[in-house]
Design a protein around this motif. Structure first.
Motif, PDB file in Angstrom:
ATOM      1  N   SER A  52     -54.082  -3.052   9.289  1.00  0.00           N
ATOM      2  CA  SER A  52     -53.558  -4.174   8.520  1.00  0.00           C
ATOM      3  C   SER A  52     -54.435  -4.267   7.275  1.00  0.00           C
ATOM      4  N   ILE A  53     -53.830  -4.082   6.116  1.00  0.00           N
ATOM      5  CA  ILE A  53     -54.567  -4.089   4.857  1.00  0.00           C
ATOM      6  C   ILE A  53     -54.050  -5.255   4.023  1.00  0.00           C
ATOM      7  N   ILE A  54     -54.902  -6.235   3.837  1.00  0.00           N
ATOM      8  CA  ILE A  54     -54.540  -7.407   3.041  1.00  0.00           C
ATOM      9  C   ILE A  54     -55.085  -7.198   1.642  1.00  0.00           C
ATOM     10  N   THR A  69     -45.118  -1.206  -5.315  1.00  0.00           N
ATOM     11  CA  THR A  69     -45.797  -1.719  -4.113  1.00  0.00           C
ATOM     12  C   THR A  69     -45.031  -1.364  -2.838  1.00  0.00           C
ATOM     13  N   SER A  70     -43.710  -1.286  -2.927  1.00  0.00           N
ATOM     14  CA  SER A  70     -42.928  -0.953  -1.727  1.00  0.00           C
ATOM     15  C   SER A  70     -43.150   0.490  -1.292  1.00  0.00           C
ATOM     16  N   SER A  71     -43.643   1.334  -2.182  1.00  0.00           N
ATOM     17  CA  SER A  71     -43.924   2.727  -1.825  1.00  0.00           C
ATOM     18  C   SER A  71     -45.433   2.968  -1.659  1.00  0.00           C
ATOM     19  N   SER A  90     -50.648  -0.648   7.009  1.00  0.00           N
ATOM     20  CA  SER A  90     -49.637  -1.698   6.866  1.00  0.00           C
ATOM     21  C   SER A  90     -50.147  -2.711   5.836  1.00  0.00           C
ATOM     22  N   PRO A  91     -49.848  -2.461   4.551  1.00  0.00           N
ATOM     23  CA  PRO A  91     -50.369  -3.350   3.505  1.00  0.00           C
ATOM     24  C   PRO A  91     -49.572  -4.639   3.362  1.00  0.00           C
TER      25      PRO A  91
END
Length: 118
Positions: A52-54, A69-71, A90-91
């Motif tokens: 998990s990447i915030i 950002t979607s890619s 999972s950004p």
């Protein structure tokens, strides 16, 4: 379990990849938080660990190119694998004002994670 060195590698890869697209005049991306998370919810939970990447950003959200950002996973995944990090990324892109309102609850859920800002 992810080591501090691996965590820093992920953060560096994320920062460098973002810098390929956005200038520091447009956005500030800080902090970038990496949390190894086990997929344990839902009927299709795999039990696998993912990252998990915030990515906390400060800037005009309208300029945050959604097609780029979607890619983002596709952009960083090969770099992570090359660095020896196999977990799937999972950004999440979070506006700085929203992050600081969510942070206290998030911190209770993840007391083991150290938040460093650039």
């Amino acid at each position: 379990m992810m080591t501090q060195e691996q965590n820093e590698k992920v953060q560096t890869i994320v920062r460098e990849t973002i810098a390929e697209r956005f200038s520091s005049d447009e956005f500030v991306f800080d902090p970038i938080v990496v949390v190894p998370t086990v997929d344990e919810y839902g009927s299709d939970a795999s039990g696998e660990t993912y990252l998990s990447i915030i990515i906390v950003f400060d800037g005009d959200q309208k300029l945050l190119d959604s097609s780029w950002t979607s890619s983002f996973i596709r952009r960083i995944r090969p770099k992570l694998i090359e660095a020896g990090i196999e977990e799937f990324p999972s950004p999440s892109w979070v506006e700085k004002s929203e992050w600081w309102s969510l942070y206290p609850k998030w911190r209770q859920q993840h007391p083991e994670v150290t938040i460093e800002t650039a």
